[in-house]
Design an enzyme around this catalytic site. Structure first.
Site, short mmCIF file in Angstrom:
data_model
loop_
_atom_site.label_atom_id
_atom_site.label_comp_id
_atom_site.label_asym_id
_atom_site.label_seq_id
_atom_site.Cartn_x
_atom_site.Cartn_y
_atom_site.Cartn_z
N ASP A 71 0.80 -1.21 0.00
CA ASP A 71 0.00 0.00 0.00
C ASP A 71 0.85 1.27 0.00
O ASP A 71 2.00 1.28 0.43
CB ASP A 71 -0.89 0.03 1.25
CG ASP A 71 -2.09 -0.87 1.14
OD1 ASP A 71 -2.15 -1.68 0.19
OD2 ASP A 71 -2.98 -0.78 2.00
N HIS A 89 3.61 -2.44 3.15
CA HIS A 89 3.65 -1.09 2.60
C HIS A 89 4.96 -0.85 1.86
O HIS A 89 6.01 -1.36 2.26
CB HIS A 89 3.51 -0.05 3.71
CG HIS A 89 2.20 -0.10 4.42
ND1 HIS A 89 1.92 -1.04 5.40
CD2 HIS A 89 1.05 0.63 4.27
CE1 HIS A 89 0.68 -0.86 5.84
NE2 HIS A 89 0.14 0.14 5.17
#
Length: 281
Positions: free
Chosen positions: A101, A246
């Site tokens: 992400d 992430h």
């Protein structure tokens, strides 16, 4: 191992088992965020694309998941409006999906892409529009290497505090950037902070996107240490699992090192690390 002849193309990409909703997760697939730190800082200047060798795709690692038909009660050719996000993918054998992400970030995303290329594995990247706009070369690389790009809004806001018009703008602007740089509009959406509301589900469906959450949260945004991230993935590994990590939004060097450690372990354990593909029949 028999190789297939899957060729990734920028303009011709990928267009349990458990579901929280009554429609069922199988309806969303055709074969296959909890909390995080504060929103990403202003995007850095785009870096040079990392050097990479050509992929030699293998059927074992790169074959997309296949699904089971149209979503119940979905309009023909449309996307159903769900009430909860999809948490898992259909478990075709020992299949897992890795998701990243908040990027792309020229400091960390190329290193993640290099590791995925080394092991001939594809992943999902839920990108923020403001980061994608500054780093379109990285979206182009994701397209070339067969990764799936999803929509993570433009500026990573808390959707539950926004008006419907602002949510639509956050989604549409990001989809526009993805289409220009990646070659296709995203078919998947993930709400920042894992904060979903009715408007997010409805607008996502109107824009042709399915809502995807995750099964295993590495909590890498807390920088708990590379070993801890690796252990969380290893302990959570199971058929149909979707892993959240992430590649932007802070210092993601631990996430980069952790991927280099746990990915070969997953593959050696017999897991098929691949990407979902939506298909309505």
């Amino acid at each position: 191992m028999q190789k297939d002849h899957f060729l990734t193309r920028r303009r011709a990409l990928l267009a349990g088992a458990v579901s929280l909703g009554a429609a069922g997760v199988a309806a969303a697939f055709a074969p296959g965020a909890g909390n995080r730190a504060a929103p990403a800082p202003p995007p850095p200047a785009a870096g040079a694309r990392a050097a990479r060798r050509p992929l030699r795709p293998s059927e074992y690692r790169l074959r997309p998941l296949t699904g089971y038909g149209p979503p119940p009660h979905a309009p023909r050719g449309g996307t159903p409006v769900r009430h909860e996000p999809l948490l898992r993918v259909p478990a075709h054998g020992r299949t897992m999906v890795l998701t990243f992400d908040d990027g792309p970030d020229p400091r960390y995303t190329p290193q993640i892409l290099d590791t995925l290329a080394r092991y001939e594995v594809r992943a999902m990247f839920f990108v923020c529009g403001e980061m994608a706009a500054y780093n379109r070369d990285l979206l182009a690389r994701m397209a070339d290497e067969g990764h799936v790009v999803g929509n993570h809004t433009w500026s990573h806001p808390l959707l539950t505090r926004l008006r419907r018009s602002r949510i639509r703008s956050e989604m549409e602007r990001t989809s526009d950037v993805v289409e220009r740089a990646y070659g296709e509009r995203p078919e998947w959406f993930r709400a920042p902070y894992g904060a979903w509301n009715r408007a997010a589900f409805q607008l996502g469906a109107e824009l042709g996107m399915e809502p995807m959450a995750w099964t295993v949260d590495t909590l890498d945004w807390t920088t708990p240490g590379t070993r801890t991230i690796v252990d969380r993935v290893a302990e959570g590994a199971a058929p149909g699992v979707v892993v959240l990590s992430h590649d932007a939004g802070g210092n993601r060097s631990q996430s980069v090192r952790a991927l280099r450690s746990y990915l070969p372990g997953l593959l050696d354990s017999g897991y098929h690390v691949t990407v979902p593909r939506r298909q309505y029949v």
